[in-house]
Design an enzyme around this catalytic site. Structure first.
Site, short mmCIF file in Angstrom:
data_model
loop_
_atom_site.label_atom_id
_atom_site.label_comp_id
_atom_site.label_asym_id
_atom_site.label_seq_id
_atom_site.Cartn_x
_atom_site.Cartn_y
_atom_site.Cartn_z
N PRO A 17 0.82 -1.22 0.00
CA PRO A 17 0.00 0.00 0.00
C PRO A 17 0.85 1.26 0.00
O PRO A 17 1.84 1.36 0.72
CB PRO A 17 -0.81 -0.11 1.29
CG PRO A 17 -0.14 -1.14 2.12
CD PRO A 17 0.66 -2.01 1.22
N GLU A 18 0.49 2.19 -0.85
CA GLU A 18 1.15 3.50 -0.86
C GLU A 18 0.18 4.54 -0.28
O GLU A 18 -0.92 4.22 0.15
CB GLU A 18 1.57 3.86 -2.28
CG GLU A 18 2.71 2.96 -2.79
CD GLU A 18 3.51 3.61 -3.91
OE1 GLU A 18 3.49 4.85 -4.02
OE2 GLU A 18 4.14 2.88 -4.68
N ARG A 51 22.14 17.71 -5.31
CA ARG A 51 22.01 16.26 -5.08
C ARG A 51 22.46 15.48 -6.30
O ARG A 51 21.99 15.69 -7.41
CB ARG A 51 20.56 15.89 -4.76
CG ARG A 51 20.23 16.03 -3.31
CD ARG A 51 18.84 15.53 -3.06
NE ARG A 51 18.82 14.10 -2.78
CZ ARG A 51 18.84 13.60 -1.55
NH1 ARG A 51 18.90 14.40 -0.51
NH2 ARG A 51 18.80 12.31 -1.36
N ARG A 74 2.36 -11.45 6.42
CA ARG A 74 3.83 -11.35 6.38
C ARG A 74 4.40 -10.58 7.56
O ARG A 74 5.61 -10.55 7.77
CB ARG A 74 4.26 -10.70 5.05
CG ARG A 74 3.87 -11.57 3.87
CD ARG A 74 4.23 -10.92 2.55
NE ARG A 74 5.68 -10.80 2.38
CZ ARG A 74 6.24 -10.19 1.33
NH1 ARG A 74 5.48 -9.65 0.41
NH2 ARG A 74 7.55 -10.11 1.23
N HIS A 123 -4.35 -15.02 10.33
CA HIS A 123 -3.44 -13.89 10.56
C HIS A 123 -4.17 -12.65 11.08
O HIS A 123 -3.70 -11.53 10.88
CB HIS A 123 -2.67 -13.59 9.27
CG HIS A 123 -1.88 -14.76 8.78
ND1 HIS A 123 -0.74 -15.20 9.42
CD2 HIS A 123 -2.08 -15.61 7.75
CE1 HIS A 123 -0.25 -16.27 8.78
NE2 HIS A 123 -1.05 -16.53 7.77
#
Ligand code: ZN
Length: 283
Positions: free
Chosen positions: A2-3, A162, A119, A100
Site C-alpha cells: 500500500p502506498e 544532489r 507477512r 493472521h
C-alpha cells in the site's frame, strides 16, 4: 504494497466505524508484528474513545481520549477489514476469524476492525498524542505531499546539489513523505522527466512543475480509492486495495500514452526496484 493513496483510502473507510466510537474490546493475538507491540496494548486500548483518525505519510493515526495515539502501519501485506457496522454503511457480518488476524477491535457501535497481516511487516504502536511528531517513525519524515509545507521552494532546495537520480530523491522520505515506487514513476512520467536524471541537474522550473503533478497523481489515485469505497457493500469489507490504471507503472513494452510520442515504456532497475518510464519523451 500500500502506498499513500491506499492508506488514505483505508483511513477514510475506517473513519465512519471508528471516529467517535469507544473500543469496548481489544484482542491482541500475538506479541509483535514487525516490532513488539507496546506493553499492555490491549488494556490501554480498551475503553478508549477514538476522537479522530488522521494520516501521516503511510501511517494511520487514531487519536484517543486517553491522550494516546494508536499508530497503524500496513507494511507490505496488512489488511484492515470492517464488519458489523450497525448504521448500515457496511452490511458485512463479522467474518470467521482467520489465521493472521493479529489485532481485532470491537467498537461500541457494533463495528469490528480486524487487522490481518500474513507477512507481519506491519506495525502498531501507542504514543503520547502531544509528542506524536517526535516518534521515531514520524520525526524523520519530510512534508506531506498534499500539505502546505510541500511547495516549489522546498523541492528546489532539497534537490539542489544532489547527485542521486531524481527517482531516489523522490523516494527519500525526508524530502517528501509517503511517496513510493508506483507514484514516483507516475509523477515523473507526467512531468516528462527521466527517472535517471540527477536531481541536482534538473532546471528549477521543471522541479517546480513536479509539485502540482505529484499532488495530482496522488489525488487521482485517492479519488479512485474513494470510488472503491462506494462499492464497499458488495465487496469483502476489506479496505484500501482498488483497481487503478497507471500510465507508466507496470506497462513495460507497451506504447507510451503521451500524445504524439511513438515510444514505449521501458523497465529498468534502480536501487533494486523497478522503474518504468518512456525513454523517448522523459528527459
Ligand atoms: Zn513517451
Amino acid at each position: 504494497m500500500p502506498e499513500l493513496p491506499e492508506v488514505e483510502t483505508v483511513k477514510r473507510g475506517l473513519a465512519p466505524a471508528m471516529e467517535g466510537a469507544v473500543i469496548v474490546k481489544a484482542a491482541v493475538n500475538r506479541p509483535d508484528l514487525r516490532w513488539p507491540f507496546p506493553p499492555a496494548m490491549a488494556q490501554r486500548l480498551t475503553g478508549a474513545r477514538v476522537n479522530a483518525l488522521r494520516r501521516r505519510s503511510k501511517y494511520i493515526l487514531a487519536d484517543l481520549d486517553t491522550d494516546e495515539t494508536l499508530l497503524i502501519h500496513l507494511g507490505m501485506s496488512g489488511r484492515m477489514t470492517v464488519s458489523g457496522d450497525p448504521l448500515g454503511r457496511f452490511v458485512h457480518e463479522h467474518p470467521q476469524a482467520e489465521k493472521h488476524d493479529h489485532v481485532v477491535l470491537d467498537m461500541d457501535n457494533g463495528a469490528r476492525i480486524t487487522f490481518n497481516d500474513p507477512r507481519r511487516f506491519g506495525a502498531m504502536d501507542l504514543l503520547e498524542t502531544a509528542a506524536a511528531d517526535s516518534h521515531k517513525l514520524l520525526s524523520v519524515l519530510g512534508p506531506e505531499p498534499l500539505g502546505n509545507d510541500f511547495h516549489e521552494g522546498h523541492l528546489i532546495a532539497a534537490f539542489k546539489g544532489r547527485n542521486t537520480p531524481v527517482k531516489s530523491a523522490l523516494l527519500d522520505q525526508g524530502i517528501i513523505a509517503g511517496l513510493g515506487n508506483i507514484y514516483v514513476c507516475e509523477a515523473l512520467f507526467r512531468a516528462g522527466i527521466s527517472p535517471r536524471r540527477k536531481a541536482g541537474q534538473i532546471a528549477a522550473h521543471r522541479v517546480a512543475a513536479l509539485v502540482p503533478i505529484i499532488r495530482q497523481v496522488l489525488q487521482d489515485a485517492i479519488r479512485a480509492g474513494g470510488s472503491s469505497l462506494k462499492d464497499f457493500r458488495q465487496a469483502s469489507g476489506e479496505l484500501g486495495y482498488f483497481q487503478h490504471s497507471f500510465d507508466a507503472y507496470g506497462r513495460e513494452g507497451e506504447p507510451c500514452r503521451r500524445e504524439g510520442c511513438a515510444g514505449s515504456i521501458a523497465r529498468i532497475t534502480q536501487s533494486g526496484r523497478s522503474t518504468f518510464y518512456c525513454v523517448k519523451c522523459q528527459r
